[in-house]
Design a protein around this motif. Structure first.
Motif, PDB file in Angstrom:
ATOM      1  N   GLU A  29     -72.041  20.548 -22.100  1.00  0.00           N
ATOM      2  CA  GLU A  29     -72.307  21.980 -22.008  1.00  0.00           C
ATOM      3  C   GLU A  29     -73.368  22.289 -20.952  1.00  0.00           C
ATOM      4  O   GLU A  29     -73.252  23.268 -20.222  1.00  0.00           O
ATOM      5  CB  GLU A  29     -72.726  22.535 -23.367  1.00  0.00           C
ATOM      6  N   LEU A  30     -74.369  21.440 -20.856  1.00  0.00           N
ATOM      7  CA  LEU A  30     -75.412  21.626 -19.853  1.00  0.00           C
ATOM      8  C   LEU A  30     -74.836  21.489 -18.440  1.00  0.00           C
ATOM      9  O   LEU A  30     -75.103  22.312 -17.567  1.00  0.00           O
ATOM     10  CB  LEU A  30     -76.540  20.619 -20.065  1.00  0.00           C
ATOM     11  N   ARG A  31     -74.025  20.466 -18.221  1.00  0.00           N
ATOM     12  CA  ARG A  31     -73.389  20.289 -16.912  1.00  0.00           C
ATOM     13  C   ARG A  31     -72.481  21.470 -16.582  1.00  0.00           C
ATOM     14  O   ARG A  31     -72.455  21.958 -15.451  1.00  0.00           O
ATOM     15  CB  ARG A  31     -72.578  18.996 -16.893  1.00  0.00           C
ATOM     16  N   ALA A  32     -71.726  21.913 -17.568  1.00  0.00           N
ATOM     17  CA  ALA A  32     -70.816  23.031 -17.369  1.00  0.00           C
ATOM     18  C   ALA A  32     -71.589  24.304 -17.033  1.00  0.00           C
ATOM     19  O   ALA A  32     -71.197  25.063 -16.146  1.00  0.00           O
ATOM     20  CB  ALA A  32     -69.965  23.239 -18.624  1.00  0.00           C
ATOM     21  N   TYR A  33     -72.687  24.526 -17.720  1.00  0.00           N
ATOM     22  CA  TYR A  33     -73.512  25.712 -17.453  1.00  0.00           C
ATOM     23  C   TYR A  33     -74.035  25.671 -16.020  1.00  0.00           C
ATOM     24  O   TYR A  33     -74.061  26.687 -15.325  1.00  0.00           O
ATOM     25  CB  TYR A  33     -74.671  25.787 -18.449  1.00  0.00           C
ATOM     26  N   GLU A  43     -71.399  33.673  -5.445  1.00  0.00           N
ATOM     27  CA  GLU A  43     -70.780  35.004  -5.577  1.00  0.00           C
ATOM     28  C   GLU A  43     -69.260  34.926  -5.682  1.00  0.00           C
ATOM     29  O   GLU A  43     -68.543  35.709  -5.079  1.00  0.00           O
ATOM     30  CB  GLU A  43     -71.226  35.921  -4.436  1.00  0.00           C
ATOM     31  N   LEU A  44     -68.790  33.956  -6.459  1.00  0.00           N
ATOM     32  CA  LEU A  44     -67.366  33.810  -6.735  1.00  0.00           C
ATOM     33  C   LEU A  44     -67.091  34.145  -8.187  1.00  0.00           C
ATOM     34  O   LEU A  44     -67.862  33.762  -9.068  1.00  0.00           O
ATOM     35  CB  LEU A  44     -66.903  32.372  -6.481  1.00  0.00           C
ATOM     36  N   THR A  45     -66.001  34.835  -8.441  1.00  0.00           N
ATOM     37  CA  THR A  45     -65.560  35.046  -9.818  1.00  0.00           C
ATOM     38  C   THR A  45     -64.752  33.831 -10.244  1.00  0.00           C
ATOM     39  O   THR A  45     -64.332  33.020  -9.404  1.00  0.00           O
ATOM     40  CB  THR A  45     -64.672  36.300  -9.942  1.00  0.00           C
ATOM     41  N   GLN A  46     -64.485  33.729 -11.533  1.00  0.00           N
ATOM     42  CA  GLN A  46     -63.635  32.642 -11.997  1.00  0.00           C
ATOM     43  C   GLN A  46     -62.235  32.747 -11.393  1.00  0.00           C
ATOM     44  O   GLN A  46     -61.636  31.738 -11.033  1.00  0.00           O
ATOM     45  CB  GLN A  46     -63.548  32.639 -13.525  1.00  0.00           C
ATOM     46  N   VAL A  55     -55.779  26.289  -9.660  1.00  0.00           N
ATOM     47  CA  VAL A  55     -55.670  26.182 -11.117  1.00  0.00           C
ATOM     48  C   VAL A  55     -55.768  27.582 -11.709  1.00  0.00           C
ATOM     49  O   VAL A  55     -56.037  28.549 -11.004  1.00  0.00           O
ATOM     50  CB  VAL A  55     -56.778  25.271 -11.717  1.00  0.00           C
ATOM     51  N   SER A  56     -55.579  27.693 -13.006  1.00  0.00           N
ATOM     52  CA  SER A  56     -55.677  28.999 -13.658  1.00  0.00           C
ATOM     53  C   SER A  56     -57.143  29.377 -13.905  1.00  0.00           C
ATOM     54  O   SER A  56     -58.024  28.503 -13.948  1.00  0.00           O
ATOM     55  CB  SER A  56     -54.933  28.975 -15.001  1.00  0.00           C
ATOM     56  N   GLN A  57     -57.381  30.660 -14.063  1.00  0.00           N
ATOM     57  CA  GLN A  57     -58.725  31.136 -14.410  1.00  0.00           C
ATOM     58  C   GLN A  57     -59.147  30.540 -15.740  1.00  0.00           C
ATOM     59  O   GLN A  57     -60.311  30.194 -15.937  1.00  0.00           O
ATOM     60  CB  GLN A  57     -58.748  32.674 -14.464  1.00  0.00           C
ATOM     61  N   ASN A  58     -58.186  30.356 -16.637  1.00  0.00           N
ATOM     62  CA  ASN A  58     -58.477  29.767 -17.936  1.00  0.00           C
ATOM     63  C   ASN A  58     -59.019  28.347 -17.784  1.00  0.00           C
ATOM     64  O   ASN A  58     -59.922  27.928 -18.510  1.00  0.00           O
ATOM     65  CB  ASN A  58     -57.211  29.785 -18.806  1.00  0.00           C
ATOM     66  N   SER A  61     -62.590  28.544 -16.742  1.00  0.00           N
ATOM     67  CA  SER A  61     -63.377  28.927 -17.916  1.00  0.00           C
ATOM     68  C   SER A  61     -63.614  27.735 -18.837  1.00  0.00           C
ATOM     69  O   SER A  61     -64.723  27.529 -19.330  1.00  0.00           O
ATOM     70  CB  SER A  61     -62.659  30.045 -18.682  1.00  0.00           C
ATOM     71  N   ARG A  62     -62.575  26.941 -19.076  1.00  0.00           N
ATOM     72  CA  ARG A  62     -62.730  25.772 -19.952  1.00  0.00           C
ATOM     73  C   ARG A  62     -63.720  24.770 -19.364  1.00  0.00           C
ATOM     74  O   ARG A  62     -64.531  24.199 -20.091  1.00  0.00           O
ATOM     75  CB  ARG A  62     -61.371  25.116 -20.224  1.00  0.00           C
TER      76      ARG A  62
END
Length: 101
Positions: A29-33, A43-46, A55-58, A61-62
């Motif tokens: 979780e820390l790495r992902a954050y 300044e990129l959105t998912q 890949v998908s936005q999902n 997010s994962r």
């Protein structure tokens, strides 16, 4: 009567397997954050990042919610490059370290 820490530990011993699994989840979780912070600093959105990665936005997010272990190395490499970095994959065998990607 209050119980001492030793008494509590005797009644409810620590399960090292659960502790270690929780540590791994927390590190993921820390790495992902941190990846999310890098994306936002770029300044990129998912959705925009997902388009760059193919890949998908999902999926983005994962990854940003800690599902890094199951991500393909190439996807993570592209993610890091999209936010301006460089990823390296290294194998550790005893005292030897070998960069493989």
């Amino acid at each position: 009567m209050k119980k001492t820490l030793d008494e509590l530990v005797r009644e409810r011993p620590v399960d090292r397997t659960q502790v270690d699994a929780h540590k791994r989840r927390m590190l993921d979780e820390l790495r992902a954050y941190r990846l999310r912070e890098l994306r936002e600093a770029s300044e990129l959105t998912q959705v925009e990042l997902a388009g760059k990665l193919g890949v998908s936005q999902n999926r983005v997010s994962r990854i940003e919610h800690g599902d890094i272990e199951r991500a393909q190395v190439d996807t993570l490499r592209k993610y890091v490059e999209a936010v301006g970095g460089h990823a390296h994959v290294e194998v550790e065998l005893g005292d030897e370290r070998i960069q493989i990607a």
